[in-house]
Design a protein around this motif. Structure first.
Motif, short mmCIF file in Angstrom:
data_model
loop_
_atom_site.label_atom_id
_atom_site.label_comp_id
_atom_site.label_asym_id
_atom_site.label_seq_id
_atom_site.Cartn_x
_atom_site.Cartn_y
_atom_site.Cartn_z
N THR A 3 -44.54 -37.71 -57.29
CA THR A 3 -44.40 -36.39 -57.91
C THR A 3 -45.10 -36.34 -59.25
OG1 THR A 3 -42.24 -36.38 -56.88
CG2 THR A 3 -42.69 -34.62 -58.44
N SER A 6 -48.74 -36.00 -58.76
CA SER A 6 -49.01 -34.69 -58.20
C SER A 6 -49.03 -33.64 -59.31
CB SER A 6 -47.94 -34.36 -57.16
OG SER A 6 -48.08 -33.04 -56.72
N GLY A 87 -52.72 -31.38 -56.13
CA GLY A 87 -51.56 -32.26 -56.11
C GLY A 87 -51.11 -32.50 -54.68
N ASN A 88 -49.83 -32.40 -54.44
CA ASN A 88 -49.32 -32.64 -53.08
C ASN A 88 -49.33 -31.38 -52.21
OD1 ASN A 88 -48.86 -35.34 -53.23
ND2 ASN A 88 -46.75 -35.13 -53.99
#
Ligand code: HEC
Ligand code: HEC
Length: 302
Positions: A3, A6, A87-88
């Motif tokens: 996270t 990300s 990011g993710n």
């Protein structure tokens, strides 16, 4: 991506993108004090910067150039919304490189399926006289088998030579096909514990006598008893092996794991476990049939 990274990527992307657009807009024109005066005189306004008498004009970027920057920025926003990269966030299209690869493979399978299908039920003895089939077989062999058996199929230490007439599991078309389809696991137990180092020594001399090699006759005679008790059940009483178990023929002077005294003793003392991976999960039966034919022919043409 964790996270943290990300968020890091998202923030960095926003700063770079937002910053670029801001810079582009903020510097379109510089506040210049003499703009009005200059305009009155009919001269182009300057930024007020002067270097060795050369003045910097306050000309905006040509509009095509400015527009291109803007289009690039808009493109970037649309791109990271649709495709992975932010990011993710996976992107609204759900595109993945693995998915694309699978689609390509599916397309290729569909395209070539009819070409291969022809060989699915053709007898191997017939396939080997079809030059196109043999070319396809060779390509399949190079892609799937040569890492272990060598590009010429002649194998190496621990990987059997497929281009000779010596077979662990039999050289008929059916046996070869079974080896490829279901894989094979050679189980040669370790005998060091049961027969001791002397026993290993003696039975090695006996094994050498089987192929007519130079050996210590006295030790070989003791070794014969060891052999009868511990080895004959798999390698056969006369040492010619057993294709049902993959127990190699010990009389032919061909060695899977090397024929030096050190290596043969190691085989006997510590055991061996060759593993041929089953191909039925990876390859369809038509391709396996082609491969079996290719290997079958390899052993016939020497
Ligand atoms: C990961 C390495 C590896 C790959 C890849 C591999 N093999 Fe093998 N293969 C082996 C080993 C090791 C053996 C011997 C097994 C044993 O010792 O009992 C073997 C045995 C065989 C045998 C039996 C040989 C005999 O003497 O009876 C055939 C036939 C064979 N492989 C064909 C193929 C074909 C065709 C492919 C490609 C689809 C292939 N192999 C891919 C490692 C491999
Ligand atoms: C349970 C069956 C079995 C018994 C019992 C057995 N072997 Fe084996 N042996 C095998 C198999 C199978 C292989 C091949 C292993 C492989 O493919 O990885 C093998 C391999 C070998 C090899 C290596 C051959 C080569 O080509 O490199 C030697 C040497 C050998 N055995 C000797 C013996 C001796 C000596 C004994 C008795 C002390 C013995 N074996 C008992 C099954 C057996």
């Amino acid at each position: 991506m964790s996270t943290f990274w990300s968020i890091w990527v998202i923030v960095m992307t926003l700063i770079v993108l937002g910053g670029s657009v801001w810079l582009l807009l903020a510097t379109r024109r510089i506040e210049v004090t003499d703009a009005k005066q200059a305009a009155e005189k009919g001269q182009p306004s300057t930024t007020g910067h002067s270097y060795d008498g050369i003045e910097e004009y306050d000309n905006p970027l040509p509009s095509w150039w400015f527009n291109m920057f803007m289009i690039t920025a808009i493109f970037a926003v649309i791109y990271i919304l649709l495709y992975p990269g932010f990011g993710n966030f996976k992107g609204f299209l759900g595109w993945t490189s693995a998915g694309e690869w699978e689609r390509d493979v599916d397309r290729a399978e569909q395209r070539y399926a009819p070409v291969y299908a022809k060989y699915r039920d053709m007898p191997i003895e017939e396939i080997i006289s079809d030059p196109d089939a043999m070319k396809m077989g060779q390509r399949l062999f190079n892609n799937n088998c040569s890492v272990c058996h060598g590009s010429d199929g002649r194998g190496s230490y621990g990987f059997p030579n497929l281009a000779d007439a010596d077979w662990l599991y039999g050289g008929t078309a059916e046996a070869i096909k079974a080896s490829i389809t279901h894989g094979r696991t050679g189980v040669m137990p370790a005998w060091g514990g049961a027969i001791g180092e002397d026993g290993v020594d003696q039975v090695t001399e006996y094994v050498f006598s089987l192929s007519g090699r130079q050996h210590d006759a006295a030790k070989a005679q003791q070794g014969q008893q060891v052999y009868g008790t511990f080895c004959a059940s798999c390698h056969a009483v006369d040492g010619t092996g057993n294709t049902a178990l993959g127990a190699p023929n010990l009389t032919d002077g061909i060695w899977l794991y090397g024929g030096s005294p050190t290596l043969v003793k190691h085989s006997i003392r510590a055991g061996r476990n060759g593993n041929m991976p089953a191909q039925q999960g990876q390859l369809k039966s038509d391709k396996i049939n082609l491969l079996a034919a290719y290997v079958y022919r390899l052993s016939k043409v020497q």
